[in-house]
Design an enzyme around this catalytic site. Structure first.
Site, short mmCIF file in Angstrom:
data_model
loop_
_atom_site.label_atom_id
_atom_site.label_comp_id
_atom_site.label_asym_id
_atom_site.label_seq_id
_atom_site.Cartn_x
_atom_site.Cartn_y
_atom_site.Cartn_z
N GLY A 153 0.82 -1.22 0.00
CA GLY A 153 0.00 0.00 0.00
C GLY A 153 0.84 1.26 0.00
O GLY A 153 1.99 1.27 0.43
N ARG A 211 -2.28 8.45 3.61
CA ARG A 211 -2.56 9.29 4.77
C ARG A 211 -1.29 9.72 5.52
O ARG A 211 -1.35 10.59 6.38
CB ARG A 211 -3.52 8.54 5.72
N GLU A 243 -16.43 -4.60 6.38
CA GLU A 243 -15.62 -3.39 6.40
C GLU A 243 -16.48 -2.19 6.77
O GLU A 243 -17.68 -2.14 6.45
CB GLU A 243 -14.98 -3.17 5.03
N TYR A 285 40.74 19.60 20.30
CA TYR A 285 40.41 18.67 19.22
C TYR A 285 41.50 17.61 19.10
O TYR A 285 42.69 17.94 18.91
CB TYR A 285 40.27 19.41 17.88
N ASN A 332 48.66 14.30 29.93
CA ASN A 332 47.78 15.41 30.23
C ASN A 332 47.79 16.38 29.04
O ASN A 332 48.84 16.88 28.67
CB ASN A 332 48.27 16.13 31.50
N ALA A 367 44.31 22.74 28.02
CA ALA A 367 43.16 23.38 27.40
C ALA A 367 43.52 23.97 26.04
O ALA A 367 44.61 24.50 25.85
CB ALA A 367 42.64 24.49 28.31
C1 UD1 Z 1 -7.64 -3.60 6.78
C2 UD1 Z 1 -8.75 -4.66 6.88
C3 UD1 Z 1 -9.67 -4.31 8.05
C4 UD1 Z 1 -8.86 -4.22 9.33
C5 UD1 Z 1 -7.69 -3.25 9.19
C6 UD1 Z 1 -6.77 -3.40 10.39
C7 UD1 Z 1 -9.26 -5.53 4.65
C8 UD1 Z 1 -10.16 -5.45 3.48
N1 UD1 Z 1 -9.50 -4.68 5.64
O1 UD1 Z 1 -8.23 -2.35 6.48
O2 UD1 Z 1 -10.67 -5.31 8.18
O3 UD1 Z 1 -9.72 -3.81 10.40
O4 UD1 Z 1 -6.92 -3.55 8.02
O5 UD1 Z 1 -5.72 -2.48 10.37
O6 UD1 Z 1 -8.38 -6.37 4.67
N2 UD1 Z 1 -2.14 -3.67 1.16
C9 UD1 Z 1 -1.49 -4.22 0.08
N3 UD1 Z 1 -2.09 -4.20 -1.13
C10 UD1 Z 1 -3.33 -3.67 -1.31
C11 UD1 Z 1 -4.00 -3.12 -0.21
C12 UD1 Z 1 -3.37 -3.13 1.03
O7 UD1 Z 1 -0.38 -4.72 0.20
O8 UD1 Z 1 -3.81 -3.72 -2.46
C13 UD1 Z 1 -1.47 -3.70 2.48
C14 UD1 Z 1 -1.15 -2.33 3.01
O9 UD1 Z 1 0.16 -1.95 2.63
C15 UD1 Z 1 -1.26 -2.52 4.52
C16 UD1 Z 1 -2.28 -3.63 4.67
O10 UD1 Z 1 -2.36 -4.28 3.42
O11 UD1 Z 1 -0.04 -2.96 5.08
C17 UD1 Z 1 -3.67 -3.10 5.07
O12 UD1 Z 1 -4.14 -2.23 4.06
P1 UD1 Z 1 -5.00 -0.94 4.42
O13 UD1 Z 1 -5.38 -0.29 3.15
O14 UD1 Z 1 -4.32 -0.14 5.45
O15 UD1 Z 1 -6.30 -1.65 5.05
P2 UD1 Z 1 -7.34 -1.03 6.04
O16 UD1 Z 1 -8.28 -0.15 5.30
O17 UD1 Z 1 -6.64 -0.46 7.20
CA CA Z 2 -4.33 -0.08 7.77
#
Ligand code: UD1
Ligand code: CA
Length: 454
Positions: free
Chosen positions: A11, A15, A151, A363, A374, A377
């Site tokens: 991801g 944010r 979700e 230094y 010794n 300074a």
């Molecule tokens: C996800 C869960 C949610 C849980 C929450 C906990 C799902 C659909 N939702 O939501 O139920 O309560 O985490 O923190 O699983 N990532 C990928 N590839 C993608 C999407 C995400 O590798 O295509 C990875 C992100 O880098 C991250 C993790 O998956 O490390 C979670 O992704 P994120 O988008 O943060 O999920 P949440 O909306 O937090």
């Molecule tokens: Ca997350």
């Protein structure tokens, strides 16, 4: 059954509002993903696969462990799609443990509990109760086991009222997981392939889905923005300091210390407020670190005291040394036993033998100082000629007067004496006195100039 750990780290982390990929954001001085990898390494898993995508090469270049498997998720189409990318090389007969790259405080003990408490052919999700579950997937139970995960964005009012949430950590048999992932759709509010949808699929296939609760909310917190990153930092610092206190380390205030790496302490170590430890730091028995110090990749011998406001990096001390206040030890500063480094002294790539003192405004660079020397300074070892660095060697028992410049390469012999204010450009032999200064003139009856027109 063997265990394969899949870590989702593709991801973007929008944010975070940062050029640095989310899983590389630092927590206690190390990338988020490094903490998750530590947790995976502590488990007896046969293989660890990281699903990467956003910031791909940057993320991979930080982690060079040969044992790691990497699976590219070119487009981030959801957590289910992400796990799918890791499946081709995951052994069919293994169980899969899914971890999130943005859940860094999870402990191996909790993962083991999830794996061990779940029958091998079943599915389990790690859950936690939250006062405010907003934003998370809700755990919908029926008769004790989990029926489905909904979700936030797809939840109705009744589901939104559920306080038990999905942490994202899940264990399931690889063969079955493969089948469910292939059947995932993306007909939901976010148009994503949700990993969480496999729960309802498992239930549909007559498989029990266990909801195992984590002990604390902080352990499973997901990091999505800088505020949560800061919260996780505090939580992790508290955990690290607690462990050290259990080993007998005293802190003036456990909330005012930062450990960004590993801090190993002997007995009766005392750490005052605002000490920052980075990299690998070792403090021997009875070491005292006073307030406002930064200690990076250094090892301090038993009984050593670091007075306030020092900066130590890549340096070592023997026993009972005293450093500071306001001293700087740079990489390669090696102090033996009973060495004193005082205020406004900088030491770089130099060895200082037992009992020597460099107490003020000095230094010392590329220098070898013998025992019981010794250094007065304001002494400077002039180690750099603008192109190359040169060495200064000072023999045992030498006395260097104040304000001396030692122009390297130069040697000062055993028990020699250098008069204050000298600029030493030639070697001084053992037991010799070197003086280099203009003869003092006295003018009697001298009148100072007076200001014109007054
Ligand atoms: C996800 C869960 C949610 C849980 C929450 C906990 C799902 C659909 N939702 O939501 O139920 O309560 O985490 O923190 O699983 N990532 C990928 N590839 C993608 C999407 C995400 O590798 O295509 C990875 C992100 O880098 C991250 C993790 O998956 O490390 C979670 O992704 P994120 O988008 O943060 O999920 P949440 O909306 O937090
Ligand atoms: Ca997350």
């Amino acid at each position: 059954m063997g265990l394969s750990t899949i870590i989702l780290a593709a991801g973007q982390g929008t944010r975070m509002r940062s050029a640095l990929p989310k899983v590389l954001q630092p927590l206690a001085g190390r990338p988020l993903l490094a903490h998750v990898l530590d947790c995976a390494a502590a488990l007896s898993s046969d293989d660890v696969c990281v699903v990467y995508g956003h910031g791909g090469d940057t993320v991979r270049s930080v982690f060079t462990d040969d044992g790691l498997r990497w699976a590219l998720q070119a487009e981030q189409l959801g957590t289910g799609h992400a796990v799918q990318q890791a499946m081709p090389d995951t052994p069919e007969c293994n169980r899969v443990l899914v971890l999130f790259g943005d859940v860094p405080l999870l402990t191996a003990a909790t993962c083991e509990r999830l794996v061990d408490e779940t029958p091998e052919s079943d599915v389990a999700v790690l859950t936690v109760d939250m006062d405010d579950p907003t934003g998370y997937g809700r755990i919908i139970r029926q008769g004790g086991s989990v029926n489905c995960i909904v979700e936030e964005k797809d939840a109705g009012p009744e589901e939104k009222a559920v306080r038990e949430i999905n942490t994202g950590v899940m264990v399931c048999p690889a063969g079955k997981l493969r089948g469910w992932l292939a059947d995932l759709g993306n007909d939901n509010a976010q148009g994503e392939y949700y990993l969480t949808d496999i729960v309802a699929m498992a239930v549909n296939d007559g498989i029990t889905v266990h909801g195992v609760k984590a002990d604390s909310w902080t352990e499973v917190m997901g990091i999505n923005d800088k505020k949560q990153l800061a919260e996780a930092e505090r939580a992790l610092q508290a955990r690290l300091v607690d462990e050290l206190m259990m080993h007998g380390v005293s802190f003036a205030d456990p909330a005012r210390v930062d450990i960004r790496g590993s801090l190993t302490c002997g007995k009766d170590v005392y750490i005052d407020v605002n000490a920052v430890f980075e990299g690998d730091v070792v403090l021997g028995d009875g070491v005292t670190v006073e307030s406002n110090n930064l200690v990076r990749d250094s090892s301090l011998g038993a009984g050593t005291v670091v007075h306030s406001n020092c900066h130590l990096e890549g340096s070592t001390t023997g026993k009972n040394c005293e450093i500071g206040p306001f001293a700087r030890l740079r990489p390669g500063a090696e102090l033996a036993d009973d060495v004193k480094i005082g205020n406004f002294v900088e030491v770089k790539k130099s060895t200082i033998a037992d009992g020597s003192k460099v107490n003020h405004l000095t230094y010392i660079g590329d220098t070898e100082i013998g025992r019981h020397v010794n250094v007065g300074a304001g002494t400077i070892t002039c180690n750099y000629d603008g192109a190359n660095k040169h060495k200064t060697v000072i023999g045992d028992g030498a006395f260097i007067g104040s304000g001396v410049e030692l122009v390297a390469p130069v040697k000062v012999g055993v028990n020699s004496t250098i008069g204050a204010g000298a600029t030493i450009t030639k070697d001084v032999g053992d037991e010799e006195l070197a003086i280099e200064r203009a003869r003092q003139k006295i003018v009697t009856g001298w009148r100072r100039p007076e200001k014109k027109g007054s």
